[in-house]
Design an enzyme around this catalytic site. Sequence first.
Site, short mmCIF file in Angstrom:
data_model
loop_
_atom_site.label_atom_id
_atom_site.label_comp_id
_atom_site.label_asym_id
_atom_site.label_seq_id
_atom_site.Cartn_x
_atom_site.Cartn_y
_atom_site.Cartn_z
N ALA A 236 0.82 -1.22 0.00
CA ALA A 236 0.00 0.00 0.00
C ALA A 236 0.85 1.26 0.00
O ALA A 236 1.75 1.41 0.84
CB ALA A 236 -0.92 0.01 1.22
N GLY B 67 6.42 1.29 5.72
CA GLY B 67 7.35 0.38 5.06
C GLY B 67 7.41 0.60 3.56
O GLY B 67 8.49 0.61 2.95
N CYS B 68 6.25 0.80 2.95
CA CYS B 68 6.20 0.99 1.50
C CYS B 68 6.83 2.32 1.10
O CYS B 68 7.46 2.41 0.04
CB CYS B 68 4.76 0.87 1.00
SG CYS B 68 4.07 -0.79 1.26
N THR B 69 6.68 3.33 1.94
CA THR B 69 7.32 4.62 1.67
C THR B 69 8.83 4.48 1.75
O THR B 69 9.56 4.97 0.88
CB THR B 69 6.81 5.69 2.67
OG1 THR B 69 5.40 5.84 2.48
CG2 THR B 69 7.51 7.03 2.45
N ALA C 123 9.99 2.59 -1.41
CA ALA C 123 9.89 3.43 -2.61
C ALA C 123 10.98 4.50 -2.61
O ALA C 123 11.61 4.76 -3.65
CB ALA C 123 8.50 4.06 -2.70
#
Length: 162
Positions: A48, A53-55, A58
């Site tokens: 998401a 974590g995804c930030t 990325a």
Amino acid sequence: MSETKPVPPGRLSAGDPAPDFTLPDSEGNQVSLSDFRGRSVVVYFYPAAATPGCTKQACDFRDNLAELGESGYAVLGISPDKQAKLAKFVADEGLTFPLLSDADKAVMNAYGAFGEKTMYGKTVTGVIRSTFVVDPEGVLSHAQYNVRATGHVAKLRKDLKI
């Protein structure tokens, strides 16, 4: 004698052909894996946009994009997020590579990047954080499942000798 773990059903391995796909990016443009034929591509799946974590993951790709590009690698990030959420994520984090929307999770399923996983000790169904490297001929040179958000890009660069 070492024992190899069996590959769970639906999972891909190095040497497998990369399933082709066409998905919309954060601006609504259609992006196909075949657009990158003749070039190596890192395709990563994440749960998401705009989550911690995804930030982190990325931004790690963003911060290493120049070195990856100089070594001949493009980067594509894929999540089930809708285009508007991806556009906000790209703008908020200054991301400089395409994020693609796989809202129906068809591509994730083709790559074995959606299914059962363990989260906080519980078995849940969701996006399995995974990374694949597709060679210029469209064949997987790396298939990594259950990768960690933090430190993953550094490990990938080491695996790719970048």
